[in-house]
Design an enzyme around this catalytic site. Sequence first.
Site, PDB file in Angstrom:
ATOM      1  N   TYR A   1       0.839  -1.203   0.000  1.00  0.00           N
ATOM      2  CA  TYR A   1       0.000   0.000   0.000  1.00  0.00           C
ATOM      3  C   TYR A   1       0.878   1.258   0.000  1.00  0.00           C
ATOM      4  O   TYR A   1       0.745   2.115  -0.887  1.00  0.00           O
ATOM      5  CB  TYR A   1      -0.903  -0.024   1.221  1.00  0.00           C
ATOM      6  CG  TYR A   1      -1.877   1.124   1.312  1.00  0.00           C
ATOM      7  CD1 TYR A   1      -3.007   1.181   0.487  1.00  0.00           C
ATOM      8  CD2 TYR A   1      -1.682   2.159   2.235  1.00  0.00           C
ATOM      9  CE1 TYR A   1      -3.905   2.235   0.591  1.00  0.00           C
ATOM     10  CE2 TYR A   1      -2.591   3.204   2.332  1.00  0.00           C
ATOM     11  CZ  TYR A   1      -3.696   3.240   1.514  1.00  0.00           C
ATOM     12  OH  TYR A   1      -4.590   4.275   1.607  1.00  0.00           O
TER      13      TYR A   1
ATOM     14  N   SER B   1     -13.711   2.131  13.541  1.00  0.00           N
ATOM     15  CA  SER B   1     -14.759   1.117  13.339  1.00  0.00           C
ATOM     16  C   SER B   1     -14.639  -0.001  14.378  1.00  0.00           C
ATOM     17  O   SER B   1     -15.637  -0.475  14.917  1.00  0.00           O
ATOM     18  CB  SER B   1     -14.734   0.574  11.916  1.00  0.00           C
ATOM     19  OG  SER B   1     -13.441   0.484  11.428  1.00  0.00           O
TER      20      SER B   1
ATOM     21  N   PRO C   1       2.706   2.972  12.869  1.00  0.00           N
ATOM     22  CA  PRO C   1       3.353   4.235  13.226  1.00  0.00           C
ATOM     23  C   PRO C   1       2.965   4.714  14.632  1.00  0.00           C
ATOM     24  O   PRO C   1       1.843   4.502  15.070  1.00  0.00           O
ATOM     25  CB  PRO C   1       2.863   5.217  12.159  1.00  0.00           C
ATOM     26  CG  PRO C   1       1.743   4.563  11.460  1.00  0.00           C
ATOM     27  CD  PRO C   1       1.768   3.103  11.761  1.00  0.00           C
TER      28      PRO C   1
HETATM   29  N1  LIG Z   1     -10.374   6.438   4.473  1.00  0.00           N
HETATM   30  C1  LIG Z   1      -9.176   6.885   4.802  1.00  0.00           C
HETATM   31  O1  LIG Z   1      -8.927   7.179   5.992  1.00  0.00           O
HETATM   32  C2  LIG Z   1      -8.114   7.083   3.760  1.00  0.00           C
HETATM   33  C3  LIG Z   1      -6.869   7.581   4.170  1.00  0.00           C
HETATM   34  C4  LIG Z   1      -5.871   7.752   3.216  1.00  0.00           C
HETATM   35  C5  LIG Z   1      -6.109   7.497   1.887  1.00  0.00           C
HETATM   36  N2  LIG Z   1      -7.332   7.025   1.504  1.00  0.00           N
HETATM   37  C6  LIG Z   1      -7.521   6.716   0.092  1.00  0.00           C
HETATM   38  O2  LIG Z   1      -8.799   7.130  -0.345  1.00  0.00           O
HETATM   39  C7  LIG Z   1      -9.315   6.193  -1.292  1.00  0.00           C
HETATM   40  C8  LIG Z   1     -10.683   5.686  -0.854  1.00  0.00           C
HETATM   41  O3  LIG Z   1     -10.562   5.074   0.424  1.00  0.00           O
HETATM   42  P1  LIG Z   1     -11.837   4.529   1.225  1.00  0.00           P
HETATM   43  O4  LIG Z   1     -11.567   4.721   2.661  1.00  0.00           O
HETATM   44  O5  LIG Z   1     -13.072   5.074   0.631  1.00  0.00           O
HETATM   45  O6  LIG Z   1     -11.678   2.963   0.952  1.00  0.00           O
HETATM   46  P2  LIG Z   1     -12.748   1.913   0.360  1.00  0.00           P
HETATM   47  O7  LIG Z   1     -12.096   0.581   0.446  1.00  0.00           O
HETATM   48  O8  LIG Z   1     -14.065   2.090   1.034  1.00  0.00           O
HETATM   49  O9  LIG Z   1     -12.897   2.389  -1.137  1.00  0.00           O
HETATM   50  C9  LIG Z   1     -12.037   1.987  -2.164  1.00  0.00           C
HETATM   51  C10 LIG Z   1     -12.915   1.633  -3.355  1.00  0.00           C
HETATM   52  O10 LIG Z   1     -12.064   1.257  -4.435  1.00  0.00           O
HETATM   53  C11 LIG Z   1     -12.616   0.089  -5.036  1.00  0.00           C
HETATM   54  N3  LIG Z   1     -11.534  -0.641  -5.693  1.00  0.00           N
HETATM   55  C12 LIG Z   1     -10.496  -1.297  -5.126  1.00  0.00           C
HETATM   56  N4  LIG Z   1      -9.702  -1.822  -6.062  1.00  0.00           N
HETATM   57  C13 LIG Z   1     -10.241  -1.492  -7.265  1.00  0.00           C
HETATM   58  C14 LIG Z   1      -9.895  -1.752  -8.613  1.00  0.00           C
HETATM   59  N5  LIG Z   1      -8.795  -2.468  -8.916  1.00  0.00           N
HETATM   60  N6  LIG Z   1     -10.687  -1.267  -9.585  1.00  0.00           N
HETATM   61  C15 LIG Z   1     -11.802  -0.547  -9.286  1.00  0.00           C
HETATM   62  N7  LIG Z   1     -12.189  -0.273  -8.038  1.00  0.00           N
HETATM   63  C16 LIG Z   1     -11.413  -0.733  -7.034  1.00  0.00           C
HETATM   64  C17 LIG Z   1     -13.229  -0.682  -3.886  1.00  0.00           C
HETATM   65  O11 LIG Z   1     -14.182  -1.650  -4.287  1.00  0.00           O
HETATM   66  C18 LIG Z   1     -13.845   0.443  -3.075  1.00  0.00           C
HETATM   67  O12 LIG Z   1     -15.146   0.757  -3.492  1.00  0.00           O
HETATM   68  C19 LIG Z   1      -8.279   5.077  -1.419  1.00  0.00           C
HETATM   69  O13 LIG Z   1      -7.480   5.306  -2.554  1.00  0.00           O
HETATM   70  C20 LIG Z   1      -7.457   5.221  -0.170  1.00  0.00           C
HETATM   71  O14 LIG Z   1      -6.125   4.778  -0.360  1.00  0.00           O
HETATM   72  C21 LIG Z   1      -8.334   6.801   2.426  1.00  0.00           C
END
Ligand SMILES: NC(=O)c1ccc[n+]([C@@H]2O[C@H](COP(=O)([O-])OP(=O)(O)OC[C@H]3O[C@@H](n4cnc5c(N)ncnc54)[C@H](O)[C@@H]3O)[C@@H](O)[C@H]2O)c1
Length: 322
Positions: A148, A192, A277
Amino acid sequence: MKRAHKRVLVTGGAGFLGSHLCDRLLARGDDVLCVDNFFTGSRDNVLHLLGHPRFELMRHDVTFPLFVEVDEIYNLACPASPVHYQNNPVQTIKTAVHGAINMLGLAKRLNARILQASTSEVYGDPTVHPQPEEYRGNVNPIGPRSCYDEGKRCAETLFFDYHRQNQVDIRVARIFNTYGPRMHPNDGRVISNFITQALRGEPITLFGDGQQTRSFCYVDDLIDGLMKLMDAEGDAHVPVNIGNPGEFTIRELAELVVRLTGTGSELVYRPLPTDDPMQRCPDIARAQKLLGWAPQVPLEQGLRRTIGYFAEALGLEAPALT
Ligand SMILES: NC(=O)c1ccc[n+]([C@@H]2O[C@H](COP(=O)([O-])OP(=O)(O)OC[C@H]3O[C@@H](n4cnc5c(N)ncnc54)[C@H](O)[C@@H]3O)[C@@H](O)[C@H]2O)c1
């Protein structure tokens, strides 16, 4: 000046953050194409949008090329929680890297602005605190979190190379821990975990001594920040931290959840996982200056909304929030 109506692609749009982003883009009048392979996301998150005339849902894996016509791209597709991204680490890194290449290629072809959902994990286990965007991080390239962390770092490299080499109009948001309704109840993340354990009356599990700190941003604030960054004109071709600088120890968070839910759950301590971390806190000076953005929702208020959501999602009785 009134913003022109746009056709916007949201990859990962059926996930936690993506579904809130789709809501907000539709509410301001944009057309939304939501692309997701439903790996961690779900149709349930966008069920309320399926009949909307300006909303379209497409099942697609971003590791394969995509040919559509849009004006803007938010690239959110990627599992975000350690339990999910470590489940299939090779697919995680492919999603981060091949997904970025495919979406950047699309942005280049369409001359579309593209925003990358990057992460505070690019800072690894930071030795600088709080973390400004100039900090280059302290990341283990071969550990269980590397698929990641390094995947997202490589995606940032690709964004800046497409910008330098092909003049693609990029935006890079480094997102810090975000929480709120539509989080996965079983994603193993601290908010969560604590809420579901408290609502079920189970022991609340803290890793280490609970003195490690985290900062938590409520989802509405985060989406505001992403949209402001996408809309920013001028020289916004720099990474921008988006998060809430309010810093809490994990123990303080556990105690707050116990108080708000009125649970009788006890706190129990377990060994710290590898590469966890010790401190995480954004320096948001750049977002404040560039976007005029700062988070507005205090932790207690955001937790109340999130606890209500989890109680409903888990079919448990909502606590009379104290
Ligand atoms: N939620 C947080 O605290 C947080 C923090 C840092 C970064 N992010 C980034 O924000 C973005 C969204 O995170 P989130 O918390 O909503 O996570 P999430 O897992 O709820 O959403 C990610 C979405 O991407 C889809 N996905 C995964 N692989 C895929 C692929 N190969 N093709 C198409 N769709 C795909 C999943 O089905 C899901 O709907 C991510 O890129 C994550 O790295 C989130």
